[in-house]
Design an enzyme around this catalytic site. Sequence first.
Site, PDB file in Angstrom:
ATOM      1  N   HIS A 274       0.822  -1.215   0.000  1.00  0.00           N
ATOM      2  CA  HIS A 274       0.000   0.000   0.000  1.00  0.00           C
ATOM      3  C   HIS A 274       0.861   1.272   0.000  1.00  0.00           C
ATOM      4  O   HIS A 274       0.539   2.242   0.666  1.00  0.00           O
ATOM      5  CB  HIS A 274      -0.924   0.014   1.222  1.00  0.00           C
ATOM      6  CG  HIS A 274      -1.993  -1.026   1.177  1.00  0.00           C
ATOM      7  ND1 HIS A 274      -3.168  -0.872   0.478  1.00  0.00           N
ATOM      8  CD2 HIS A 274      -2.058  -2.267   1.743  1.00  0.00           C
ATOM      9  CE1 HIS A 274      -3.923  -1.963   0.624  1.00  0.00           C
ATOM     10  NE2 HIS A 274      -3.279  -2.827   1.375  1.00  0.00           N
ATOM     11  N   ASP A 327      -0.421  -5.304   5.898  1.00  0.00           N
ATOM     12  CA  ASP A 327      -1.446  -6.149   5.301  1.00  0.00           C
ATOM     13  C   ASP A 327      -1.302  -6.228   3.791  1.00  0.00           C
ATOM     14  O   ASP A 327      -0.668  -5.383   3.162  1.00  0.00           O
ATOM     15  CB  ASP A 327      -2.837  -5.602   5.649  1.00  0.00           C
ATOM     16  CG  ASP A 327      -3.061  -4.203   5.100  1.00  0.00           C
ATOM     17  OD1 ASP A 327      -2.171  -3.346   5.311  1.00  0.00           O
ATOM     18  OD2 ASP A 327      -4.100  -3.955   4.463  1.00  0.00           O
ATOM     19  N   GLU A 328      -1.913  -7.243   3.215  1.00  0.00           N
ATOM     20  CA  GLU A 328      -2.081  -7.410   1.769  1.00  0.00           C
ATOM     21  C   GLU A 328      -0.786  -7.159   0.990  1.00  0.00           C
ATOM     22  O   GLU A 328      -0.754  -6.408   0.012  1.00  0.00           O
ATOM     23  CB  GLU A 328      -3.193  -6.477   1.262  1.00  0.00           C
ATOM     24  CG  GLU A 328      -4.551  -6.779   1.893  1.00  0.00           C
ATOM     25  CD  GLU A 328      -5.659  -5.877   1.388  1.00  0.00           C
ATOM     26  OE1 GLU A 328      -6.785  -6.367   1.198  1.00  0.00           O
ATOM     27  OE2 GLU A 328      -5.393  -4.661   1.186  1.00  0.00           O
ATOM     28  N   VAL A 329       0.285  -7.819   1.399  1.00  0.00           N
ATOM     29  CA  VAL A 329       1.581  -7.658   0.740  1.00  0.00           C
ATOM     30  C   VAL A 329       1.739  -8.720  -0.342  1.00  0.00           C
ATOM     31  O   VAL A 329       1.753  -9.920  -0.059  1.00  0.00           O
ATOM     32  CB  VAL A 329       2.737  -7.752   1.762  1.00  0.00           C
ATOM     33  CG1 VAL A 329       4.084  -7.674   1.043  1.00  0.00           C
ATOM     34  CG2 VAL A 329       2.606  -6.640   2.800  1.00  0.00           C
ATOM     35  N   GLU A 378      -2.346 -10.082   9.100  1.00  0.00           N
ATOM     36  CA  GLU A 378      -1.556 -10.933   8.211  1.00  0.00           C
ATOM     37  C   GLU A 378      -0.167 -11.201   8.756  1.00  0.00           C
ATOM     38  O   GLU A 378       0.408 -12.269   8.531  1.00  0.00           O
ATOM     39  CB  GLU A 378      -1.441 -10.298   6.813  1.00  0.00           C
ATOM     40  CG  GLU A 378      -2.708 -10.343   5.993  1.00  0.00           C
ATOM     41  CD  GLU A 378      -3.515  -9.076   6.118  1.00  0.00           C
ATOM     42  OE1 GLU A 378      -4.121  -8.668   5.110  1.00  0.00           O
ATOM     43  OE2 GLU A 378      -3.535  -8.477   7.213  1.00  0.00           O
TER      44      GLU A 378
END
Length: 534
Positions: A274, A327-329, A378
């Site tokens: 992000h 998160d969301e890597v 995560e």
Amino acid sequence: MVLMGEKGRNLIGVLFLVVLLSGCVSGDVGVNIWPMPKSVKYGGATLQLSKDFGLDTTGTNFTDNLGILKDGFSRLLDLINVSHAIDAGNKNAGSKNAGLLKGLHIVISSPDDTLQYGIDESHDLYIPANGDSVYAHLQAHTVYGALHGLQTFSQLCQLNFETRTIEVHHAPWSISDKPRFSFRGLLIDTSRHYLPLPTIKKVIDAMAYTKLNVLHWHIVDTQSFPLEIPSYPKLWNGAYSDAERYTMADAAEIVDYARRRGINVLAEIDVPGHAESWGYGYPQLWPSSGCKQPLDVSNEFTFKVIDGILSDFSKVFKFKFVHLGGDEVNGVCWSITPHIRQWLNKHQKNESEAYEYFVLRAQKIALSHGYEIVNWEETFNNFGSKLDPKTVVHNWLGGGVAQKVVAAGLRCIVSNQDNWYLDHLDTPWQHFYKNEPLTNITNPKQQKLVIGGEVCMWGETIDSSDIEQTIWPRAAAAAERMWTPFNKIAKDPWKVTGRLSRFRCLLNQRGVAAAPLAGLGREPPTGPGSCYKQ
């Protein structure tokens, strides 16, 4: 996202109206306080506030050097519209049987005005039944507990338009209160849409009304980097425009504004994912010009920038926690970029191991600046045993995670998206109310590791035009869950409909654009009618 059709929305509205008209409210009909206090006793008398209703701090240990209590009392007078009332001391004004409330006597036992996680927010409020020129009494350990008490008092006052007096009904009142959780948060997102300072301040005001105490400021993301970072001044080249930026002075103003209302500001930089917006000022932070996130794990400059940001943060954001995201890597850019792939091979790491390396190194940097760390779940799901013991795991993906986090001995914040994400417009307020942070956590020691919860207002579909009605009143439903003792929470949320409806109308009266209860997120009224029946 599945949106409910017109037929479903109409059904909700009909059910809401049936419950509301049946007079079904939580507890006794005389208690219309939100969130519900720990202990409430009341009577049947009516008091009138004197127009010169004043503050008495005789006997307190609190000096109020910063004017926090004075400002809080001034806001109270504005909220209850004392300026609209004539002097109730006039024998021709109001009811002849009503006692006169001359002022509020506040005693604060601690001289410390430091706002930090875990401070004592308890307070006791007593309003006598009658008498000539009597005072209400508010006792708290800290000034921030007293601010909560002022909010409670404000909800007991109402303007009688016939007599032009402010009245308190059902006296005497005896209220003892303290929060269930120490962390009661609301996330705002200023990367997806810029939010001007007045908008953020209005959100903070409404948080104070609901006794929420942490503003989680998700400052930057893929789309924009609006905050000035003195150590690396080109970072805010990632802002949408020159007009959509925050200076560090702006950030300090928000922190001070929130503090004066008993609210901490949790600042977030989300790393390593992000983060595309970082590279518009410093392209070397990107893996390549064609593959722009996550941040370049192989470049020492990346960690120097993170260190500079957190150094600048530490001068303004004084809350003990900083949020580092995580998160969301998606590590594909690392694997396909030649110089990073070479670094991975040299250090014998795959994408997952590089992700772990990045998060743990960022944690060490934050610790060096005196922060404890919050990371999205995560990080725990992938390498929970490697996280620093001072980590707070932020649950968002769903249920069951908090149970695993506390079993591992780490602290947790609950924001499970199925119930506490405000951008999910199809989630009704009843789901926000029913969501229990301690679900399936029965061990008392592990329960204490759940430090609280947070409702999240992600910004893809909100800006200043619609943020308030998207947040409220659904966030207020969650606020009672986080504040009120478990045994005082209604098992059936329909039983609190009348009380929450009154609170929603109170928010409207205070200038907060809270949406009607009858419907889903930010839906308008279905037609003409009283605020109390929407």
